[in-house]
Design a protein around this motif. Sequence first.
Motif, PDB file in Angstrom:
ATOM      1  N   GLU A 141     -10.066 -19.716   3.274  1.00 11.74           N
ATOM      2  CA  GLU A 141      -9.881 -18.417   2.634  1.00 11.74           C
ATOM      3  C   GLU A 141      -9.390 -17.384   3.654  1.00 11.74           C
ATOM      4  OE1 GLU A 141      -9.876 -15.534  -0.416  1.00 11.74           O
ATOM      5  OE2 GLU A 141      -9.986 -17.727  -0.486  1.00 11.74           O
ATOM      6  N   GLN A 142      -9.949 -17.432   4.842  1.00  7.45           N
ATOM      7  CA  GLN A 142      -9.570 -16.468   5.873  1.00  7.45           C
ATOM      8  C   GLN A 142      -8.115 -16.650   6.307  1.00  7.45           C
ATOM      9  OE1 GLN A 142     -11.962 -16.595   9.426  1.00  7.45           O
ATOM     10  NE2 GLN A 142     -10.882 -14.906  10.404  1.00  7.45           N
ATOM     11  N   THR A 143      -7.687 -17.898   6.549  1.00  7.84           N
ATOM     12  CA  THR A 143      -6.306 -18.102   7.010  1.00  7.84           C
ATOM     13  C   THR A 143      -5.302 -17.834   5.902  1.00  7.84           C
ATOM     14  OG1 THR A 143      -6.335 -20.500   6.528  1.00  7.84           O
ATOM     15  CG2 THR A 143      -7.044 -19.772   8.743  1.00  7.84           C
ATOM     16  N   LEU A 144      -5.672 -18.118   4.660  1.00 10.28           N
ATOM     17  CA  LEU A 144      -4.792 -17.766   3.542  1.00 10.28           C
ATOM     18  C   LEU A 144      -4.573 -16.263   3.489  1.00 10.28           C
ATOM     19  CD1 LEU A 144      -6.284 -20.056   0.740  1.00 10.28           C
ATOM     20  CD2 LEU A 144      -4.001 -20.289   1.749  1.00 10.28           C
ATOM     21  N   ARG A 145      -5.677 -15.530   3.551  1.00  8.46           N
ATOM     22  CA  ARG A 145      -5.576 -14.069   3.447  1.00  8.46           C
ATOM     23  C   ARG A 145      -4.816 -13.476   4.634  1.00  8.46           C
ATOM     24  NH1 ARG A 145      -8.389 -11.348  -0.343  1.00  8.46           N
ATOM     25  NH2 ARG A 145      -9.826 -12.567  -1.639  1.00  8.46           N
ATOM     26  N   SER A 146      -5.091 -13.960   5.839  1.00  7.81           N
ATOM     27  CA  SER A 146      -4.435 -13.380   6.999  1.00  7.81           C
ATOM     28  C   SER A 146      -2.932 -13.658   6.968  1.00  7.81           C
ATOM     29  CB  SER A 146      -5.051 -13.908   8.297  1.00  7.81           C
ATOM     30  OG  SER A 146      -4.841 -15.298   8.436  1.00  7.81           O
ATOM     31  N   THR A 147      -2.530 -14.827   6.498  1.00  6.52           N
ATOM     32  CA  THR A 147      -1.105 -15.144   6.429  1.00  6.52           C
ATOM     33  C   THR A 147      -0.393 -14.254   5.423  1.00  6.52           C
ATOM     34  OG1 THR A 147      -1.535 -17.441   7.074  1.00  6.52           O
ATOM     35  CG2 THR A 147       0.580 -16.979   6.023  1.00  6.52           C
ATOM     36  N   ILE A 148      -0.992 -14.047   4.259  1.00 11.36           N
ATOM     37  CA  ILE A 148      -0.380 -13.173   3.256  1.00 11.36           C
ATOM     38  C   ILE A 148      -0.430 -11.714   3.713  1.00 11.36           C
ATOM     39  CG2 ILE A 148      -0.454 -12.391   0.861  1.00 11.36           C
ATOM     40  CD1 ILE A 148       0.404 -15.316   1.211  1.00 11.36           C
ATOM     41  N   ASP A 149      -1.565 -11.291   4.257  1.00 13.79           N
ATOM     42  CA  ASP A 149      -1.689  -9.904   4.736  1.00 13.79           C
ATOM     43  C   ASP A 149      -0.639  -9.599   5.803  1.00 13.79           C
ATOM     44  OD1 ASP A 149      -3.808  -9.402   3.072  1.00 13.79           O
ATOM     45  OD2 ASP A 149      -5.342  -9.464   4.641  1.00 13.79           O
ATOM     46  N   ASN A 150      -0.536 -10.468   6.803  1.00  7.31           N
ATOM     47  CA  ASN A 150       0.326 -10.198   7.946  1.00  7.31           C
ATOM     48  C   ASN A 150       1.804 -10.198   7.583  1.00  7.31           C
ATOM     49  OD1 ASN A 150      -1.948 -10.096   9.540  1.00  7.31           O
ATOM     50  ND2 ASN A 150      -1.701 -12.155  10.370  1.00  7.31           N
ATOM     51  N   ASN A 151       2.191 -11.030   6.629  1.00  5.12           N
ATOM     52  CA  ASN A 151       3.611 -11.239   6.370  1.00  5.12           C
ATOM     53  C   ASN A 151       4.138 -10.579   5.103  1.00  5.12           C
ATOM     54  OD1 ASN A 151       4.496 -13.309   8.537  1.00  5.12           O
ATOM     55  ND2 ASN A 151       2.557 -14.098   7.773  1.00  5.12           N
ATOM     56  N   LEU A 152       3.287 -10.375   4.110  1.00  8.69           N
ATOM     57  CA  LEU A 152       3.762  -9.763   2.864  1.00  8.69           C
ATOM     58  C   LEU A 152       3.212  -8.359   2.682  1.00  8.69           C
ATOM     59  CD1 LEU A 152       5.381  -9.920   0.282  1.00  8.69           C
ATOM     60  CD2 LEU A 152       3.468 -11.154  -0.789  1.00  8.69           C
ATOM     61  N   TRP A 153       1.912  -8.176   2.875  1.00  8.54           N
ATOM     62  CA  TRP A 153       1.337  -6.851   2.657  1.00  8.54           C
ATOM     63  C   TRP A 153       1.863  -5.827   3.657  1.00  8.54           C
ATOM     64  CZ3 TRP A 153      -0.381  -4.553  -1.347  1.00  8.54           C
ATOM     65  CH2 TRP A 153      -1.051  -5.259  -2.351  1.00  8.54           C
ATOM     66  N   THR A 154       2.127  -6.236   4.886  1.00  7.71           N
ATOM     67  CA  THR A 154       2.703  -5.299   5.847  1.00  7.71           C
ATOM     68  C   THR A 154       4.047  -4.780   5.357  1.00  7.71           C
ATOM     69  OG1 THR A 154       3.636  -7.161   7.069  1.00  7.71           O
ATOM     70  CG2 THR A 154       1.550  -6.273   7.860  1.00  7.71           C
ATOM     71  N   VAL A 155       4.867  -5.677   4.819  1.00  6.17           N
ATOM     72  CA  VAL A 155       6.184  -5.287   4.307  1.00  6.17           C
ATOM     73  C   VAL A 155       6.039  -4.365   3.103  1.00  6.17           C
ATOM     74  CG1 VAL A 155       8.322  -6.133   3.271  1.00  6.17           C
ATOM     75  CG2 VAL A 155       7.290  -7.352   5.208  1.00  6.17           C
ATOM     76  N   LEU A 156       5.146  -4.715   2.197  1.00  8.24           N
ATOM     77  CA  LEU A 156       4.933  -3.876   1.017  1.00  8.24           C
ATOM     78  C   LEU A 156       4.456  -2.485   1.407  1.00  8.24           C
ATOM     79  CD1 LEU A 156       3.237  -6.468  -1.364  1.00  8.24           C
ATOM     80  CD2 LEU A 156       5.335  -5.193  -1.884  1.00  8.24           C
ATOM     81  N   ARG A 157       3.443  -2.398   2.253  1.00  2.00           N
ATOM     82  CA  ARG A 157       2.871  -1.094   2.621  1.00  2.00           C
ATOM     83  C   ARG A 157       3.939  -0.196   3.254  1.00  2.00           C
ATOM     84  NH1 ARG A 157      -1.903  -1.452  -0.144  1.00  2.00           N
ATOM     85  NH2 ARG A 157      -3.331  -2.994   0.744  1.00  2.00           N
ATOM     86  N   CYS A 158       4.667  -0.731   4.216  1.00  3.18           N
ATOM     87  CA  CYS A 158       5.619   0.100   4.954  1.00  3.18           C
ATOM     88  C   CYS A 158       6.834   0.452   4.101  1.00  3.18           C
ATOM     89  CB  CYS A 158       6.051  -0.619   6.223  1.00  3.18           C
ATOM     90  SG  CYS A 158       4.694  -0.894   7.382  1.00  3.18           S
ATOM     91  N   THR A 159       7.322  -0.505   3.331  1.00  3.08           N
ATOM     92  CA  THR A 159       8.495  -0.244   2.501  1.00  3.08           C
ATOM     93  C   THR A 159       8.189   0.779   1.420  1.00  3.08           C
ATOM     94  OG1 THR A 159       9.318  -2.482   2.922  1.00  3.08           O
ATOM     95  CG2 THR A 159      10.239  -1.316   1.035  1.00  3.08           C
ATOM     96  N   LEU A 160       7.072   0.621   0.738  1.00  2.00           N
ATOM     97  CA  LEU A 160       6.719   1.570  -0.319  1.00  2.00           C
ATOM     98  C   LEU A 160       6.514   2.973   0.234  1.00  2.00           C
ATOM     99  CD1 LEU A 160       4.276  -0.620  -2.445  1.00  2.00           C
ATOM    100  CD2 LEU A 160       6.627   0.016  -3.011  1.00  2.00           C
ATOM    101  N   ALA A 161       6.067   3.068   1.472  1.00  2.00           N
ATOM    102  CA  ALA A 161       5.865   4.390   2.076  1.00  2.00           C
ATOM    103  C   ALA A 161       7.184   5.079   2.390  1.00  2.00           C
ATOM    104  CB  ALA A 161       5.023   4.258   3.345  1.00  2.00           C
ATOM    105  N   VAL A 162       8.175   4.330   2.888  1.00  2.00           N
ATOM    106  CA  VAL A 162       9.408   4.985   3.325  1.00  2.00           C
ATOM    107  C   VAL A 162      10.428   5.166   2.211  1.00  2.00           C
ATOM    108  CG1 VAL A 162       9.116   4.076   5.667  1.00  2.00           C
ATOM    109  CG2 VAL A 162      10.641   2.901   4.071  1.00  2.00           C
ATOM    110  N   LEU A 163      10.322   4.413   1.125  1.00  2.00           N
ATOM    111  CA  LEU A 163      11.351   4.497   0.079  1.00  2.00           C
ATOM    112  C   LEU A 163      11.529   5.911  -0.477  1.00  2.00           C
ATOM    113  CD1 LEU A 163      10.931   1.137  -1.863  1.00  2.00           C
ATOM    114  CD2 LEU A 163      13.049   2.001  -0.838  1.00  2.00           C
ATOM    115  N   PRO A 164      10.466   6.629  -0.855  1.00  2.00           N
ATOM    116  CA  PRO A 164      10.693   7.990  -1.365  1.00  2.00           C
ATOM    117  C   PRO A 164      11.341   8.893  -0.311  1.00  2.00           C
ATOM    118  CG  PRO A 164       8.476   7.238  -1.914  1.00  2.00           C
ATOM    119  CD  PRO A 164       9.036   6.244  -0.937  1.00  2.00           C
TER     120      PRO A 164
END
Length: 260
Positions: free
Chosen positions: A107-130
């Motif tokens: 569970e930990q490695t699944l979450r860290s892989t998704i967090d590090n590679n997808l959530w980082t992109v989502l968080r930063c992209t959604l912040a800068v788009l507006p």
Amino acid sequence: MTAPLQGRTAVVTGGATGIGLGITRRLLADGARVLVAALHTEELKRAYGELGDHRTGVDLAGHVGDLSQPGAGEDLLQAAVEAFGGVDILVNNAGGGVIRPTLEHTEQTLRSTIDNNLWTVLRCTLAVLPHMAARGYGRIISIGAESVRNGLVDHAVYNAAKGGVHALTTGLAREFAPAGITVNVVAPSYVRTPELDAGLRAGSLPDRLVHVIDRAVELIPLNRPGDVDDVAAAVAYLARQDSGFVTGQVLSVNGGSSMG
């Protein structure tokens, strides 16, 4: 001759180490002011030392934080605005997965892989788009992965995260084209970063990872791994104003390991 990114401001996530440091160095050389986002203060300090020709606070700034967390993208944007007045270019490079056979994930490695590679992109992209949309200009470049196409051994969960980045890119590219924003992916095959090279020389990498690396090189017709400058050159092109007719694309930097 004017540098191609003169007057532009870039944010490079994961920009203090590995591929990210190479991207930071290239964008600075092309005239951009760069805010380096790092996970740890020590990484940022080392990057400042390696980029010593550049003036901290003038054309180089930094931000430390876990970009997978809620609010982290907004904090990053605020740091860039405070340092340089705005963001023209976002390079979503922060990442890093747990590469292992699928059924050995926890569970930990699944979450860290998704967090590090997808959530980082989502968080930063959604912040800068507006912010970019209000300015009528933007370049968003995410670092994807060749393994999404070629199914490299032990990469299934990592590919799930990076494949999400690839898919997000095409949707955003169409949606935000009228706002003057292009959105693309640079997808490297195996890249021999200085950190990975040091581990190979020291013999400190797990045998399973060495096997994966060997398989990755076997798939490359040019018979060598990529280096950070190969990836940085592709990012630098997509960051330029004259790449404005390129959007929604995955630019493979792969030595020919997948074609077509």
